[in-house]
Design an enzyme around this catalytic site. Structure first.
Site, PDB file in Angstrom:
ATOM      1  N   TYR A 141       0.803  -1.218   0.000  1.00 32.06           N
ATOM      2  CA  TYR A 141       0.000   0.000   0.000  1.00 32.06           C
ATOM      3  C   TYR A 141       0.838   1.271   0.000  1.00 32.06           C
ATOM      4  O   TYR A 141       0.392   2.317  -0.462  1.00 32.06           O
ATOM      5  CB  TYR A 141      -0.913   0.026   1.234  1.00 32.06           C
ATOM      6  CG  TYR A 141      -2.223  -0.687   1.041  1.00 32.06           C
ATOM      7  CD1 TYR A 141      -2.240  -2.047   0.748  1.00 32.06           C
ATOM      8  CD2 TYR A 141      -3.429  -0.008   1.160  1.00 32.06           C
ATOM      9  CE1 TYR A 141      -3.450  -2.705   0.586  1.00 32.06           C
ATOM     10  CE2 TYR A 141      -4.633  -0.663   0.992  1.00 32.06           C
ATOM     11  CZ  TYR A 141      -4.636  -2.007   0.707  1.00 32.06           C
ATOM     12  OH  TYR A 141      -5.829  -2.653   0.539  1.00 32.06           O
ATOM     13  N   LYS A 191       3.627 -15.537   2.958  1.00 36.46           N
ATOM     14  CA  LYS A 191       3.850 -16.274   1.708  1.00 36.46           C
ATOM     15  C   LYS A 191       5.350 -16.504   1.606  1.00 36.46           C
ATOM     16  O   LYS A 191       6.008 -16.106   0.640  1.00 36.46           O
ATOM     17  CB  LYS A 191       3.295 -15.454   0.528  1.00 36.46           C
ATOM     18  CG  LYS A 191       3.336 -16.165  -0.821  1.00 36.46           C
ATOM     19  CD  LYS A 191       2.315 -17.284  -0.971  1.00 36.46           C
ATOM     20  CE  LYS A 191       2.536 -18.051  -2.259  1.00 36.46           C
ATOM     21  NZ  LYS A 191       1.626 -19.216  -2.404  1.00 36.46           N
ATOM     22  N   ASP A 247      -6.220  -7.127   3.992  1.00 39.00           N
ATOM     23  CA  ASP A 247      -7.326  -6.513   3.259  1.00 39.00           C
ATOM     24  C   ASP A 247      -8.177  -7.597   2.612  1.00 39.00           C
ATOM     25  O   ASP A 247      -9.399  -7.605   2.717  1.00 39.00           O
ATOM     26  CB  ASP A 247      -6.784  -5.557   2.192  1.00 39.00           C
ATOM     27  CG  ASP A 247      -7.898  -4.914   1.384  1.00 39.00           C
ATOM     28  OD1 ASP A 247      -8.867  -4.434   2.006  1.00 39.00           O
ATOM     29  OD2 ASP A 247      -7.821  -4.925   0.137  1.00 39.00           O
TER      30      ASP A 247
HETATM   31  C1  IPM Z   1     -10.418  -1.462   3.711  1.00 33.48           C
HETATM   32  C2  IPM Z   1     -10.633  -0.822   2.373  1.00 33.48           C
HETATM   33  C3  IPM Z   1      -9.499   0.169   2.111  1.00 33.48           C
HETATM   34  C4  IPM Z   1      -8.209  -0.613   2.118  1.00 33.48           C
HETATM   35  C5  IPM Z   1      -9.639   1.004   0.831  1.00 33.48           C
HETATM   36  C6  IPM Z   1     -10.938   1.742   0.781  1.00 33.48           C
HETATM   37  C7  IPM Z   1      -8.481   1.959   0.681  1.00 33.48           C
HETATM   38  O1  IPM Z   1     -10.738  -1.769   1.374  1.00 33.48           O
HETATM   39  O2  IPM Z   1     -10.319  -0.733   4.706  1.00 33.48           O
HETATM   40  O3  IPM Z   1     -10.361  -2.690   3.771  1.00 33.48           O
HETATM   41  O4  IPM Z   1      -7.866  -1.238   1.108  1.00 33.48           O
HETATM   42  O5  IPM Z   1      -7.530  -0.595   3.147  1.00 33.48           O
HETATM   43 MN    MN Z   2     -10.803  -3.835   2.098  1.00 31.48          MN
END
Ligand code: IPM
Ligand code: MN
Length: 360
Positions: A141, A191, A247
């Site tokens: 991210y 992984k 996520d």
């Molecule tokens: C979550 C969401 C977010 C993420 C998005 C909206 C940026 O999917 O909080 O799981 O990927 O963290």
């Molecule tokens: Mn999410």
């Protein structure tokens, strides 16, 4: 106690679900004699519309002045084809980073009244109770280099998966600490058969483990974990994993809970001198623009996030437990929103919120 809370409704159904969650918070404050101050700020698509940026400086200032932040959801379809750095989601990544909330706790549990809402067999789901601890400030991210370069067949998209020892250490310790207070089992997900970041992850986990010898540790590869989550979800107590895996797997957890609308989350950083966390609390679901403004959204993810806030940021365990019990009571009365596919007429977002307030 003074409860100084910033509410960031965000986009889509974020407004509706946080409205109900704030009602619940008001009832709690009144009943237990706490002084509640609510401020509101802009985040996400609405912030882009009003200020040109998804996480305005004004909001950042409000965040820094608050004891805890309740967020709704961010994201609007009109930004679907826009570059990542101009999207509402970037506001969420910005606030997470600004608050330093490195651990995202996503509890997944089954409710007796909702067993039939899951497509999985009742006996598989009944009794499920685990927490996914998702690393929230690193990995794919945030890693650099990132971007799209070149053109034609050589046009290239790049993201970088990178973790430092320190980033792994702090979130894994959070996982161990939580496990210690629960059923004392920690599953570290990686992984490591392919990725170097995962090899470092596993190495750090193994180094930390002796500090928590009362906790049983297992390592599980992420693809196997995806399968185990629906084959045998009751084997899990606390799972800890990187940002991207967390996520993905937390949405899979939604299938066990009956609907993603049920899932709350708490994002925690360092503890304050007072011993409580400055936390960011948000339902796991997104902004769901397709049902926004229709009173269909399930506010239980947001209300559950308020319970988490009471517990982690304010240390009010009794109040938190009361909110959870009130939610259970409402579910047991048969009232649910449309996402849980009731046989009768679904309740509205507002009816669910009001019912929790009444139960309290
Ligand atoms: C979550 C969401 C977010 C993420 C998005 C909206 C940026 O999917 O909080 O799981 O990927 O963290
Ligand atoms: Mn999410």
């Amino acid at each position: 106690m003074n409860l100084n809370v910033l509410v960031l409704p965000g986009d889509g159904i974020g407004t509706e679900v946080t409205r109900e969650a704030v009602k619940v918070l008001r009832v709690v404050a009144e009943k237990w004699g706490h002084q509640l101050t609510i401020r509101e700020g802009l985040l996400g698509g609405i912030a882009i519309h009003k200020t040109g940026t998804p996480f305005p400086a004004e909001t950042e200032k409000l965040v820094m002045d608050a004891d805890a932040v309740l967020m709704g959801a961010v994201g609007l379809p009109e930004f679907d084809n826009v570059a990542p750095e101009k999207r509402p989601e970037r506001g969420l990544l910005g606030i997470r980073r600004a608050m330093g909330v490195f651990a995202n706790l996503r509890p997944v549990r089954s409710y007796k009244a909702l067993l039939d809402a899951s497509p999985l067999k009742n006996e598989l789901v009944d009794g499920v109770d685990f927490i996914i601890v998702r690393e929230l400030l690193g990995g794919l991210y945030y890693g650099t280099p990132r971007g799209i370069t070149g053109s034609g067949p050589e046009e290239r998209g790049t993201n970088t998966m990178t973790y430092t020892r320190a980033e792994i250490d702090r979130v894994v310790r959070m996982g161990f600490e939580l496990a210690r207070k629960r059923r004392k089992k920690l599953t570290s997900v990686d992984k490591s058969n392919v990725l170097e970041t995962s090899q470092l992850w596993r190495k750090v986990v193994l180094e930390i483990a002796p500090d928590y010898s009362d906790v049983t540790l297992e390592h599980l590869i992420v693809d196997t974990t995806a399968m185990q989550l629906v084959l045998n979800p009751k084997r899990f107590d606390v799972l800890v994993m990187d940002n991207m895996f967390g996520d993905i797997l937390s949405d899979e957890g939604a299938v066990l809970a009956g609907s993603i609308g049920m899932l709350p989350s708490a994002s925690l950083g360092a503890k304050k001198a007072s011993g409580v966390w400055t936390g960011l609390y948000e339902p796991v679901h997104g902004s769901a623009p397709d049902i926004a403004g229709q009173g269909k959204a399930n506010p239980f993810g947001a209300i559950g996030s308020v319970a988490a806030m009471l517990e982690y940021s304010f240390g009010l365990g009794e109040e938190a437990a009361a909110v959870t019990r009130a939610m259970e009571q409402v579910l047991n009365s048969g009232k649910v929103t449309a996402d849980l596919r009731p046989s009768g007429t679904p309740a509205t977002t507002e009816q669910m919120g009001e019912s929790v307030c009444q139960a309290l």
